[in-house]
Design an enzyme around this catalytic site. Structure first.
Site, short mmCIF file in Angstrom:
data_model
loop_
_atom_site.label_atom_id
_atom_site.label_comp_id
_atom_site.label_asym_id
_atom_site.label_seq_id
_atom_site.Cartn_x
_atom_site.Cartn_y
_atom_site.Cartn_z
N CYS A 1 -5.52 2.18 -5.54
CA CYS A 1 -5.16 2.79 -4.26
C CYS A 1 -6.23 3.81 -3.90
O CYS A 1 -6.25 4.91 -4.47
CB CYS A 1 -3.80 3.47 -4.34
SG CYS A 1 -3.36 4.40 -2.84
N CYS B 1 0.83 -1.21 0.00
CA CYS B 1 0.00 0.00 0.00
C CYS B 1 0.86 1.26 0.00
O CYS B 1 1.04 1.92 1.02
CB CYS B 1 -0.96 0.02 1.19
SG CYS B 1 -2.17 1.37 1.09
#
Length: 489
Positions: free
Chosen positions: A433, A238
């Site tokens: 994302c 991430c």
């Protein structure tokens, strides 16, 4: 799992936040979101109609997190007579890691992201509740911590990665996102030092933010309090998370009326905000609008948690002698250490493959499992595949990536089992994302290996939107837990 079950789970999430979103508006969200629509559309086929291959073989999956269990589920759906074993010691390995940011924000509790692995192991799949300690791909076997040797015909490596706090001088421990973390929490999670990269760390971070707010309210000095946010020189899961927590703290400080008392500085080891130019430019504008500061090419290498001093290695190039043959100056790499005082620091730890994988015959000089990036097949051992954070794939350490990867892996693994010469499926590097920019807005950054935005909906993907916040908070978790982990999303 049928799509109506996922819808009910989404509506259940909404009811936890009564008054924020009506059930009718929730249905509109699902209809408007192409990501949600794609998940729901893929969950309507029955197991009987889905099974398509009579291929035989013993499949061992090392790692029982999101990617490993999803792969087992999809294989169970697609093989008429599956023989699958998962090796995973953690009873909570399928915890919803993307929610750790929301835990730190105070939107969710730790219980909202913790699940029992046993509830998602596919029917008929064997579960060995141990850790693998060695790989022997030449003889098609692995060894567990108790000394058990487990043979296989086909191997899927889905161990995830390790948070390497110990590589920062002054900290200790190498941990996973869930499980034992006592050694790391000796220093992280108190005294101004925090990290959302593990579940307990996210809980601690929320407390640390409240302490920062209280300190800012009591602060009467002319110099601002200092909050630092790091981003290491390694690949990380991430990639947006180091910025997400910064946006969240900005928002909470603003709501508390003390934003002007705290300076927020982003300290990444690289020289960009984001690898996709369009998103990079958008984030720059967001940073400027919020009054953030940033210092590129600064990598956290040490920290004194008692004195509250962080040491960063700063790197740059200096012009050297002129090369007459190349008609250019030689560029000399330079570096120096810079100390920064802090009142609050969020640490994104360096990350790596577990040593038992990276230093094994299936690993590589860089640690990650080397695979053909389109097929996820090991570059040397053709009966070995890797998926998720441990695979050597560019820009792909997210749950959104794993959702695309596991379908490709299953199709290609079955093709190998069926002795086909050509692998039918290819992963294009897609990832997503949901970059939280405030408690109420998200920039939904979708892209692939082209390093270009690949939005699923005809909206400017560089804009912060309320609808993507709703998707992030209410829909993505049920879609992942009850869609992907059933092997149908």
């Amino acid at each position: 799992m049928k799509s109506d079950k996922i819808i009910e789970e989404i509506l259940g999430e909404i009811e936890k936040h009564e008054g924020v979103l009506s059930r009718r508006d929730a249905m509109k969200l699902l209809a408007a979101s192409p990501i949600a629509a794609g998940v729901l559309a893929g969950t309507t086929t029955t197991t009987e109609a889905y099974a398509s291959s009579d291929a035989k073989g013993k499949i061992v999956i090392v790692g029982g997190g999101l990617a490993g269990v999803a792969t087992a589920a999809k294989l169970t759906n697609k093989l008429s007579n599956p023989d699958i074993t998962i090796i995973e010691p953690n009873p909570h390995s399928v915890s919803y890691q993307p929610g750790q940011t929301l835990v730190a924000a105070g939107v969710w509790q730790k219980s909202d992201i913790t699940y029992d692995t046993a509830n998602f192991i596919p029917k008929g799949t064997k579960w060995i509740k141990e850790m693998v300690v060695s790989f022997d791909p030449a003889n098609n076997k692995v060894k567990t911590q108790s000394g058990m040797e487990v043979t296989y015909d086909y191997l899927v490596v889905a161990t995830g990665l390790v948070l390497d706090f110990a590589s920062i001088k002054g900290l200790e421990g190498e941990i996973m996102s869930s499980g034992d973390n006592e050694i790391v929490r000796k220093k992280v999670g108190k005294n101004g030092v925090y990290s959302i990269y593990f579940a307990d760390g996210a809980v601690d971070t929320y407390k640390g933010i409240q302490e920062l707010i209280a300190k800012a309210k009591a602060h009467t000095g002319s110099e601002k309090l200092q909050a630092l946010f790091t981003d290491p020189a390694t690949a990380i899961k991430c990639g947006g998370a180091p910025k997400k927590i910064m946006y969240i703290i900005h928002d909470l400080l603003t709501k508390a009326g003390v934003r002007d008392k705290v300076e927020l500085t982003f300290c990444p080891s690289g020289d960009k905000m984001f690898g996709v130019p369009e998103y990079n430019d958008a984030i720059f504008e967001q940073f400027k609008k919020r009054g953030f500061k940033w210092e590129f090419k600064t990598n956290l290498v040490a920290i004194d948690t008692e004195k509250k001093v962080a040491t960063f290695e700063y790197k740059w190039l200096e012009k050297g002698e002129y090369d007459e043959d190349l008609k250019e100056y030689t560029m000399i790499p330079m570096s120096k250490n810079i100390e920064k005082k802090y009142d609050f620091i969020h640490i994104t730890p360096p990350q790596k493959a577990p040593d038992l994988v990276g230093k094994s015959p299936i690993g590589s000089s860089k640690g990650w499992v080397p695979v053909v990036k389109e097929t996820l097949q090991h570059v040397t051992y053709k009966n070995v595949f890797a998926i998720g954070d441990v695979a050597a794939l560019p820009m792909a350490k997210t749950g959104g990536s794993a959702r695309k990867e596991y379908a490709v892996l299953v199709d290609n693994l079955i093709a190998v089992m069926e002795k086909k010469e050509k692998l039918p499926a290819a992963y294009d590097g897609y990832t997503v994302c949901p970059l939280i920019t405030s408690l109420g807005t998200v920039m939904l950054a979708e892209f692939n290996w082209t390093a270009k935005p690949t939005p699923s909906f005809p909206l400017d993907p560089t804009q912060e939107r309320w609808i993507w916040w709703l998707l992030k908070v209410y829909a993505l978790k049920p879609m992942t837990i009850y869609g992907m982990l059933s092997g149908r999303a």
